[in-house]
Structure formats: C-alpha cells, structure tokens
Design a protein around this motif. Sequence first.
Motif, short mmCIF file in Angstrom:
data_model
loop_
_atom_site.label_atom_id
_atom_site.label_comp_id
_atom_site.label_asym_id
_atom_site.label_seq_id
_atom_site.Cartn_x
_atom_site.Cartn_y
_atom_site.Cartn_z
N ARG A 1 -27.59 -0.37 46.56
CA ARG A 1 -28.64 -0.60 47.95
C ARG A 1 -28.72 -2.49 48.92
N SER B 1 -33.52 2.80 49.75
CA SER B 1 -33.00 1.49 50.36
C SER B 1 -34.84 1.66 51.89
N ARG C 1 -25.85 -4.92 56.23
CA ARG C 1 -27.11 -4.59 57.21
C ARG C 1 -26.78 -5.41 58.34
N GLU D 1 -25.86 -2.55 50.44
CA GLU D 1 -25.98 -1.75 51.78
C GLU D 1 -26.90 -2.61 52.49
#
Length: 322
Positions: A241, A181, A248, A244
């Motif tokens: 990733r 990330s 976010r 995620e």
Amino acid sequence: MNLHVPPPSPRRPLHVRLATPRGFCAGVDRAIQIVERALEKYGAPVFVRHEIVHNRHVVERLKGLGAVFVKELDECPDDRPVVFSAHGVPKSVPATARSREMLFLDATCPLVSKVHVEAERHHAAGRHILLIGHAGHPEVVGTMGQLPPGAITLVETEEDAETVQRPGDAPLAYATQTTLSVDDTAGILAILKRRFPELPDPHKEDICYATTNRQEAVKRLGADCDLVLVVGSKNSSNSARLVEVAMRAGARDARLVDDASQVDWAWFDGVDTLGVTAGASAPEPLIEALIDAVRDRFDATVTEDDGARETVTFKLPRVLTA
C-alpha cells in the motif's frame, strides 16, 4: 612508463529523505518477541503457524534461532509450543489446539483482535457484516473465521461496493482489514454509505495507527520525491500500500524492495530526490543497509522527515513474562 590514470568521476549528488515513522510497529515487535521468548523458555523447536509477520528477513532469522514455520496445525507435534501469527487466526485453530492439549501462544496483533471483537458484537446484535479487505490475506481469513459461514461478506473494491447485496432484510455493519490504504477504504465506504444509509459514518479506527501514520509519512515523501523506495516483502499488504500511496501522492516512481540487493540502479536515472521508507514488518537494519548502498554510489545527503512519534507498546502473554 608513466600511464595517465584519470581521476575517478565525482559521485552525483542525491538528496535522500527518510520517512518518519517507518519500519516496525508495536504489533510486529510484540509478535517477534513472542517467538524469541518462547524459544528462550521452551527451547527449539517452536512451531509457528504461518509467517509470524510478512517479512522474509524476519522469518529467516527466526528459523536460524529454531523456529519452524508451518501452514497448518496438523504439521505440528502435540508436545511442542506453537505460535499463531500476528495476522490472527480463525476460531477453529485455537479450538483444535485445545482439543489436542497443545501449548499455544497467540501473537495476534491486539488491533486485529479488536476487529474480531467488533465483528462478534455486530453478529450478536443480528447484523450482517461487510468486511473491506483483500481475499486470501491471513488477516481477512482470520476475521471471517471468527463467525459462522455466511455471516460476513467480503468487499474488495469500489466495484464490489456498488454490487454487494444485503442478505434478506438483515441490518448491516462493516469492518476493515487493518493494513489497507486509508484513501481506498474511504472511497469504498462512501459507496457503501450511499447504498446503505444505515451504516455508521465512515471512520478509520479499524485501520491501525501504524498503517495510517506510515501512509501519511509517504504522502509527504511522494509529493516531492522523484523515486520512493519502500523496504518490505511482496506479501506484506501494508508495504504494498505504501508504494501505491507514494505514486498517488506524486512520486515519479515508487518501488517495493526486500533489501538493497533488489535495487536496480537504473531506477536512479534523473533522480535528484530519493524517498525511503519501510513497511511495518521491515527491520531497521534493512533500511540502514539500503542507505549505505546509496551512499556507496552517490554523494548522498540524508535528512529525516518530521512525523508522528509512536509510543504504543503491547504486553506479552503472561506465560512468557512470569
């Protein structure tokens, strides 16, 4: 007798946004081509050390063509070609292959090889290397295996960055796994820079263009989508990733699926806008099949986001093109 058959319920409308870019990157495409060309040139079987890329469908298709996937070289005969995966290998692996006089083909992504070269350069200059990455990932194993034991310290989290110690008075440098990330890596680097001011300023060069582009595309999806589906296998770091990053960025939910068969349609309750993307090792037909499955259940309007247009290509080994 006339039975009244109620008309079918109208399908609920759903807006589907496709991320751009998505799916295969140049390194993955090159690695798969190396296995395919090796099978064409040398016939089956061709052995492959570890999964050529982290995607179950790709691996199964290549098995069907005659590729044999193994964990270590000692499972390979001396008289058949062996391909090293896109993630890179420790130096000991090609050294062993040479000692056995094996024909081997290195499918390591050139951007991973660049990290290897940087690590060797830092080591030659007397620097101890802090490697940001995930323990046990083949790319991290390969990078750490470029140098003698103890030359690299792995830093996985911000907590690690706060506690890692300089060995003696050695100057420091850093490198990163290419599929991390971007935002997480920046946080770790900021801590390392605060603790060790002589480190170079944070940069993104080690995180490959494809990882960065796909994460930026998913940030745009996540900001406006109720659900984001990422097509990719669970052992694919760059795919995980993306889930995620989507969460976010503001997605209400995000899920990683190997293919359409893994979708739980209960996830779609209350979903008006669906985002779809794929990790760098996921083939486009899997995305198309997922969209077809969505269209079977919803009155889907599919639009494709604007994003970076990738034109990068990597050359194949000369032995396969001569």
